[in-house]
Design a protein around this motif. Structure first.
Motif, short mmCIF file in Angstrom:
data_model
loop_
_atom_site.label_atom_id
_atom_site.label_comp_id
_atom_site.label_asym_id
_atom_site.label_seq_id
_atom_site.Cartn_x
_atom_site.Cartn_y
_atom_site.Cartn_z
N ILE A 214 1.03 -0.97 -0.18
CA ILE A 214 -0.67 -0.29 -0.09
C ILE A 214 0.67 0.96 -0.08
CG2 ILE A 214 -1.87 1.04 1.10
CD1 ILE A 214 -3.21 -1.15 -0.16
N ILE A 218 0.61 4.24 -2.29
CA ILE A 218 0.11 5.87 -2.14
C ILE A 218 1.28 6.62 -2.05
CG2 ILE A 218 -0.14 6.75 0.19
CD1 ILE A 218 -1.72 5.59 1.42
N VAL A 420 -0.96 3.08 5.60
CA VAL A 420 -1.20 4.36 6.47
C VAL A 420 0.14 4.35 7.14
CG1 VAL A 420 -2.19 6.39 6.99
CG2 VAL A 420 -3.21 4.82 5.66
N TRP A 423 3.62 4.03 4.97
CA TRP A 423 3.83 5.19 4.61
C TRP A 423 4.84 6.10 4.90
CZ3 TRP A 423 1.05 9.79 3.84
CH2 TRP A 423 1.90 11.15 2.62
N VAL A 424 3.65 6.66 6.36
CA VAL A 424 4.59 7.58 6.72
C VAL A 424 6.33 7.03 7.45
CG1 VAL A 424 4.31 8.13 9.40
CG2 VAL A 424 2.25 7.97 7.95
N MET A 425 6.09 5.68 7.52
CA MET A 425 7.63 5.15 8.04
C MET A 425 8.65 5.35 7.46
SD MET A 425 6.64 1.47 10.26
CE MET A 425 8.17 1.14 10.42
N ARG A 426 8.07 4.77 5.77
CA ARG A 426 8.61 5.58 4.41
C ARG A 426 9.18 6.89 4.27
NH1 ARG A 426 7.58 6.17 -1.05
NH2 ARG A 426 8.46 4.34 -2.05
N ARG A 427 8.18 7.15 4.37
CA ARG A 427 8.48 8.88 4.19
C ARG A 427 9.26 9.55 5.08
NH1 ARG A 427 6.58 12.49 0.61
NH2 ARG A 427 7.41 14.09 1.95
#
Lengths: 505, 170
Positions: A214, A218, A420, A423-427
């Motif tokens: 996911i 995103i 979600v 995605w936050v961890m990735r960013r």
């Protein structure tokens, strides 16, 4: 052992098992081609299909997939300058300039062939270690295995990504998520918040796809959906690429060995392997002038190393049941679901299954490379397909796969929640692989901890083996943190995949 | 803990939005581990030892991580995907991501209410239209995908949710 090897080959070549191997290889090629997605997403996608499969079919399918994603991910690296996965970041350095000057086919064919030889050498390394495996695993008791698990998890936490403290937080979070549900020792339900869905804990498939599939969707679509603004044509040089690999045999062999060795060490994933090997080939070359401008050695070295990693990474996974990367964690979990317990029992009693793994790597690499060569035209078109066309179909497959794990709407909620979070961890630079590995290892660690505390109390910490492994663990984690605090941070180059395989593996 | 300063914020390679989100996430993690430690005290001894061990280590690691992030020493590599300081509006990225997440949440709500097949068909058409596909192409793609799912359902016994509303009606 020879008998087990021959018997495993016979089993694997039966039509049903070979069919599953081919299916896994095909999915691996497609997943590898799509930028941002890699072996981990593919494994998570196929995991629900392994429920109820016989172990040989399931293992062949999953190993087939993981073995070829790094063959196929080269297309976008060479033709678009965008790494198809973490494993092909360094390939961009020389592959893309070659494509820009009309030698894309040469870079691709050299890469495919080097990958294939790398994969075969990785399988060979795994085979060579097997005779030593049995006495080694039999020498270890539960306390040593527990400490070994801590060592592996600690290394994964501090080595994946550039932020060791955030990596450790990620790993401990995975352990904590693993405590949800029924306690293995007493049957008490923990942290279920009164919901039926959490009685069995969070499902691995939903968590893995949420964390790794996911966020890629995103991330690409939140940037507008474009993967690359420019792309080069495939160009010429298919035969020249083959000749390049054959004239650099020693280079392929050397870097495949390095790749397998690094793969063996927990936490050192693809993006480390390809850059380390790129660094070595540049450093040891007499003529360095063309590196970064399209030197074929800059393609061959990292590609052979990243594909050889698989064989090395499987050694701790199969021998001790300790995965060193996210994809190995998924593979281990899938094997457990199929009724195969990786670790000492597997090595001692089911050597034929271990050889199924070895043969699957070898055959998948050969088939994958043949397909990559022969279908380069259509495959290239797939690589250039806009992500906005692929994404809804992927979401459909992911949702479908996630829902099959417990057939409860909670699976989809978990998928979205961890999507979600992922995605936050990735960013924000928090590595995701330690969370997944922590989650997979949580049950095992609890079981080991319960056993050693019940049997030895705190005296288990005084066993010589535990002291040695514990000292190694502290030294490895401490040294890694120290060396990371001394080195300058480097910006990520593209795919958002952390070093422990990230999505790539 | 000392006050946040511009120097600390700028030492981190993350854009301010990401850094604030990271600080929030790590703080949340710390609170969760504290709650886990306190809650697990009520479990039976066999079920208590491991969560307490994890929570204890978690509190320590989260506190260390929070200190590192607060002082700007982590994260060191910038964001996972985007180059630090890349010329993009971080706010726009968050807004687009939020919209995408909301659309997926709606899709899952649709599955809950109307079942997998219907919700998927609507989602696929809506998504394709959003990204500029023609009505005809959108409907064809959706029809092909839904048919494939249906065939899979029938051939390998996938379980597809029927939907609360449709189940109640039929």
């Amino acid at each position: 052992m020879l008998d087990a090897a021959i018997s495993a080959l016979g089993i694997l070549l039966s039509p049903q098992h070979f069919g599953y191997l081919l299916a896994g290889t095909a999915v691996g090629l497609i997943i590898g081609i799509l930028p941002g997605l890699g072996g981990m997403v593919g494994l998570a996608l196929l995991m629900p299909l392994t429920y109820g499969l016989d172990p040989v079919s399931g293992i062949a399918m999953l190993i087939g997939l993981t073995s070829v994603t790094t063959v196929a991910d080269t297309y976008t690296s060479v033709l678009m300058g965008v790494p198809g996965s973490a494993a092909s970041q360094a390939t961009v350095m020389d592959g893309y300039p070659m494509a820009q000057r009309g030698e894309g086919a040469r870079a691709l064919s050299a890469s495919f062939l080097a990958s294939m030889f790398g994969g075969l050498i990785g399988a060979l390394v795994l085979t060579v270690t097997l005779p030593f495996a049995v006495p080694m695993v039999l020498a270890l008791g539960t306390p040593e295995l527990l400490m070994l698990t801590f060592l592996a998890l600690g290394m994964v936490a501090v080595l994946s990504g550039q932020n060791p403290y955030l990596g450790m937080l990620s790993a401990v979070s995975g352990l904590a998520i693993g405590t949800i549900g029924s306690a293995p020792s007493s049957g008490t339900f923990r942290f279920t918040f009164g919901t039926d869905y959490l009685l069995d804990g969070v499902t691995l498939t939903s968590l893995a796809m949420g964390l790794f599939a996911i966020p890629e969707m995103i991330a690409v679509l939140s940037r507008g959906g474009a993967i690359a603004e420019e792309r080069a044509e495939i160009g010429r040089g298919w035969l020249q690429g083959i000749r390049d690999v054959l004239s650099h045999k020693l280079l392929v062999f050397r870097h495949a060995l390095i790749g397998a060795l690094i793969g063996f060490l927990p936490g050192l994933g693809n993006s480390i392997i390809d850059w380390v090997n790129y660094g070595i080939v540049v450093k040891t070359a007499k003529d360095k002038s063309q590196f970064g401008r399209g030197d074929i050695r800059g393609v061959i070295a990292p590609e052979s190393a990243t594909n050889a990693k698989e064989g090395g990474a499987l050694i701790p996974t199969l021998m001790f049941g300790i995965p060193g990367s996210g994809s190995m964690a998924l593979l281990l979990a899938a094997m457990v679901i199929m009724g195969v317990e990786p670790g000492p029992t597997l090595i001692v009693s089911h050597m034929d299954l271990v050889f199924v793994v070895v043969w699957s790597i070898a055959i998948a690499n050969i088939i994958g490379t043949a397909v990559a060569f022969s279908l380069s035209g259509p495959i290239t078109k797939l690589a250039f397909m806009p992500f906005s066309k692929v994404m809804p179909i992927l979401l459909l497959l992911i949702s479908l796969g996630s829902f099959q794990s417990s057939q409860h709407m909670g699976d989809l909620a978990v998928l979205l929640l961890f999507g979600v979070v992922g995605w936050v961890m990735r960013r924000t630079g928090i590595p995701r692989a330690p969370l997944l590995i922590g989650f997979v290892l949580s049950g095992l660690i609890e079981q080991y901890l319960w056993q050693v505390m019940s049997r030895y109390g705190f005296e288990w910490l005084q066993r010589p083996g535990v002291i040695v492994i514990g000292t190694l663990a502290v030294a490895a984690v401490g040294l890694s943190i120290y060396s990371k605090s001394r080195t300058k941070p480097r910006p990520e180059t593209g795919t958002g995949q952390e070093s422990v395989g990230g999505v790539g593996r | 803990m000392s006050r946040e300063t511009p120097q600390r914020a700028s030492r981190s390679l993350l854009p301010v939005w990401d850094r604030n989100v990271l600080l929030g996430l790590v703080t949340f993690g710390l609170l969760v581990f504290i709650a886990m430690w306190l809650t697990s005290a009520g479990f039976m001894p066999g079920a208590r030892m491991y969560p307490r061990f994890v929570a204890g280590v978690g509190v320590l690691v989260a506190a260390l991580a929070l200190w590192r992030v607060w002082t700007g020493k982590e994260p060191r590599g910038g964001a996972g995907h985007e180059l630090p300081g890349r010329d993009e509006s971080v706010r726009d990225v968050y807004t687009r991501a939020l919209k995408l997440v909301a659309s997926i949440a709606l899709y899952y709500l649709g599955i809950l209410l109307f079942g997998f097949v219907l919700a998927t068909a609507v989602y696929l058409v809506a998504f394709a239209r959003r990204y500029g596909e023609s009505w005809l192409r959108s409907v064809v793609v959706a029809a092909v995908c839904v048919t494939l799912v249906y065939v899979l359902d029938k051939t390998i016994d996938l379980f597809l949710p029927k939907g609360l509303l449709l189940s109640a009606l039929f």
